[in-house]
Scaffold this motif. Structure first.
Motif, PDB file in Angstrom:
ATOM      1  N   VAL A   1      38.183  40.652  30.469  1.00 60.60           N
ATOM      2  CA  VAL A   1      38.454  39.690  31.548  1.00 60.60           C
ATOM      3  C   VAL A   1      38.502  40.393  32.899  1.00 60.60           C
ATOM      4  N   GLU A   2      39.107  41.591  32.921  1.00 60.37           N
ATOM      5  CA  GLU A   2      39.159  42.347  34.174  1.00 60.37           C
ATOM      6  C   GLU A   2      37.754  42.734  34.634  1.00 60.37           C
ATOM      7  N   ARG A   3      36.915  43.111  33.668  1.00 57.53           N
ATOM      8  CA  ARG A   3      35.531  43.441  34.021  1.00 57.53           C
ATOM      9  C   ARG A   3      34.807  42.245  34.613  1.00 57.53           C
ATOM     10  N   LEU A   4      35.018  41.095  33.980  1.00 49.57           N
ATOM     11  CA  LEU A   4      34.395  39.871  34.497  1.00 49.57           C
ATOM     12  C   LEU A   4      34.925  39.508  35.880  1.00 49.57           C
ATOM     13  N   ARG A   5      36.252  39.733  36.069  1.00 48.80           N
ATOM     14  CA  ARG A   5      36.836  39.405  37.367  1.00 48.80           C
ATOM     15  C   ARG A   5      36.241  40.273  38.477  1.00 48.80           C
ATOM     16  N   CYS A   6      36.112  41.578  38.177  1.00 52.44           N
ATOM     17  CA  CYS A   6      35.532  42.479  39.187  1.00 52.44           C
ATOM     18  C   CYS A   6      34.075  42.126  39.477  1.00 52.44           C
ATOM     19  N   GLN A   7      33.340  41.800  38.430  1.00 47.92           N
ATOM     20  CA  GLN A   7      31.945  41.426  38.617  1.00 47.92           C
ATOM     21  C   GLN A   7      31.841  40.161  39.452  1.00 47.92           C
ATOM     22  N   LEU A   8      32.727  39.208  39.189  1.00 50.35           N
ATOM     23  CA  LEU A   8      32.705  37.961  39.950  1.00 50.35           C
ATOM     24  C   LEU A   8      33.043  38.200  41.413  1.00 50.35           C
ATOM     25  N   GLU A   9      33.997  39.102  41.654  1.00 52.03           N
ATOM     26  CA  GLU A   9      34.365  39.391  43.038  1.00 52.03           C
ATOM     27  C   GLU A   9      33.187  39.986  43.809  1.00 52.03           C
ATOM     28  N   ARG A  10      32.458  40.899  43.148  1.00 52.18           N
ATOM     29  CA  ARG A  10      31.292  41.488  43.815  1.00 52.18           C
ATOM     30  C   ARG A  10      30.239  40.430  44.115  1.00 52.18           C
ATOM     31  N   GLU A  11      30.035  39.550  43.159  1.00 52.03           N
ATOM     32  CA  GLU A  11      29.037  38.501  43.366  1.00 52.03           C
ATOM     33  C   GLU A  11      29.461  37.544  44.474  1.00 52.03           C
ATOM     34  N   ASN A  12      30.768  37.265  44.548  1.00 48.47           N
ATOM     35  CA  ASN A  12      31.240  36.364  45.606  1.00 48.47           C
ATOM     36  C   ASN A  12      31.042  36.973  46.989  1.00 48.47           C
ATOM     37  N   ASN A  13      31.293  38.301  47.100  1.00 42.68           N
ATOM     38  CA  ASN A  13      31.082  38.977  48.383  1.00 42.68           C
ATOM     39  C   ASN A  13      29.610  38.929  48.797  1.00 42.68           C
ATOM     40  N   TYR A  14      28.753  38.983  47.821  1.00 41.83           N
ATOM     41  CA  TYR A  14      27.317  38.978  48.113  1.00 41.83           C
ATOM     42  C   TYR A  14      26.776  37.563  48.344  1.00 41.83           C
ATOM     43  N   LEU A  15      27.391  36.574  47.668  1.00 41.89           N
ATOM     44  CA  LEU A  15      26.869  35.202  47.728  1.00 41.89           C
ATOM     45  C   LEU A  15      27.851  34.281  48.458  1.00 41.89           C
TER      46      LEU A  15
END
Length: 475
Positions: A189-203
């Motif tokens: 879940v933490e991995r998914l959260r970090c990945q989502l945060e990166r995607e949100n910053n980009y998108l």
């Protein structure tokens, strides 16, 4: 509770609170290695259950998965200066399956206890090391979660391990497997959260997509929080707490009765002696429960004997007399005089009746009007007996009556959701059936059937029973 169980119970609570696999593994081996007489503790995991697993590993060939990898080790050498037993590389860092004690545990998924290694040199790869360090015993347990093998935990002891210590270690291994799987889920879940945060910053411009992702993440976190709350109880602590609490409560009640008899101006020694005898019986019953409750979670056969259910009902009525008196509950029985005996485990059947009667009393505590508990026994067709426990309480939960036997479902403020599911598991393991219906005009009725001794004789082998949870009016 056995003295050996107390440190393992404390260690189980510690490891289930961790959210990192590495911390869980380190606490397991260090905690076990700190137990009296333990020389070395190690954990091997399958590659698919190894550290850092993201659930997105590429497919592996059979050659890549037919081994165990050493991921945690702790111990204190006495006669091997310079050796670091926390070192994870070396000869035993990679073990092929079905080779040696650890490989056999992994392949067969059955624990191994070797009480005297020195007399069985063929069972150990380094007998000179065992002799030099005074290693006497070895215990190996599979780490399984939801029928999946995660790995193996192995323990080397400088003192002979008893069967009871081996049993408690097995219960702890079950909890350790839950903790490892739970920590891997947190990391995912933490991995998914970090990945989502990166995607949100980009998108940032894609607001709609970001909101959908945030909703999905919150739901995943909520589901995981619930899963952690459930798993933190664990098979070990939940089972023992629920099963042992009832005879302990009875022993406390009898002890108070004994004290009252002795504190009178003219002590009633006969009644005090009777209360003290009941305390001894309650203690023995608690011991029997600890020894037998594990049967609910494994394949095997129950300790069966002929049981008179009418007598068992009377025993439970006597045991719960103070409860019924305290809440002004009228107890009525309709017991068939010639009720056939059943072949079953007496302690477990007592637990079923205790749970159903306590549930009925709880359901009537806050009810105005008549509070009546009715217990019936009768012979029915197909060579079975029927036992029913009826009350005039709050009744089954509206729109949720079909969920009361579901795992971890409860409507009680402080309920754990264990009793009804455990009761159903016990009844079904005896070849019977447990169900609930409304009891017009008010209340609920719980019924269960059991085969008589003639019918039960033909089906004494149990299936796999790993579920142990409850419905709404239990615990």
């Amino acid at each position: 509770m056995s003295p050996a169980a107390e440190p393992l119970l404390s260690l189980a609570v510690t490891v289930t609170s961790e959210r990192r696999v590495e911390s869980v593994l380190r606490n397991i081996v260090q905690g076990l290695a700190s137990q009296p007489g333990v020389a070395l503790t190690r954990i091997w995991l399958l590659p698919s259950a190894d550290l850092g697993g993201s659930g997105q590993e590429p497919p592996r060939s059979p050659e890549q998965t037919e081994y165990l990898r050493l991921v945690a080790s702790a111990g204190t050498p006495v006669n091997s200066p310079g050796e670091d037993w926390s070192f994870l590389q070396g000869h035993f860092s990679r073990l092929p399956l079905n080779v040696g004690k650890v490989g056999q545990v992994a392949v067969n998924r059955n624990p191994i206890l070797i009480k005297d290694l020195l007399s069985q040199n063929d069972r150990i790869l380094r007998p000179e090391w065992a002799k030099r360090e005074g290693i006497r015993s070895f215990a190996g347990h599979p780490l399984c979660f939801r029928d999946d093998l995660l790995g193996v935990v192995g323990l080397f002891s400088r003192k002979p391990l008893t069967e009871q210590e081996f049993t408690w270690l097995g219960l702890f291994a079950n909890q350790a497997a839950v903790a490892i799987a739970n920590a891997r889920a947190f990391e995912e879940v933490e991995r998914l959260r970090c990945q989502l945060e990166r995607e949100n910053n980009y998108l940032q411009e894609q607001i709609a997509e970001r909101k959908r992702a945030e909703v999905a993440l919150r739901q995943a976190q909520a589901d995981l929080t619930h899963a952690n709350r459930v798993s933190s109880m664990g098979e070990l602590t939940a089972s023992l707490a629920h099963e042992v609490s009832q005879p302990i409560a009875a022993a406390i009640t009898d002890a108070n009765t004994c004290l009252r008899c002795l504190s009178r101006s003219r002590p009633d020694l006969e009644e005090a002696r009777a209360a003290a005898s009941r305390i001894v019986q309650d203690g023995r019953r608690a011991s029997e429960i600890v020894n037998r409750v594990r049967l609910l979670f494994q394949k095997g056969t129950l300790q069966r004997e002929l049981v008179d259910l009418n007598e068992t009902i009377r025993e439970m009525m006597l045991l719960l007399h103070s409860q019924t008196t305290q809440f002004t509950v009228l107890v009525r029985t309709e017991l068939v005089a010639d009720l056939p005996q059943v072949m079953g485990d007496r302690v477990h059947l007592q637990q079923v009746l205790m749970n159903l009667m306590m549930n009925s009393i709880d359901a009537m505590k806050d009810v105005d009007g008549t509070r009546e508990l009715t217990i019936q026994s009768q012979r029915i067709e197909n060579g079975q007996v029927l036992i029913s426990v009826s009350d005039t309480g709050v009744g089954l939960p509206p729109q949720q009556a079909d969920q009361i036997f579901n795992p971890f479902f409860t409507t009680k403020p402080h309920g754990t959701g264990m009793g009804l599911r455990i009761s159903r598991s016990i009844v079904e393991s005896h070849g019977g059936r447990l169900w609930a219906i409304d009891n017009p005009p008010r209340g609920a009725r719980f019924c269960f059937t059991l085969p008589t001794k003639a019918e039960a004789h033909d089906s004494v082998v149990l299936g796999d029973r790993t579920g142990a949870a409850d419905g709404s009016r239990s615990d």
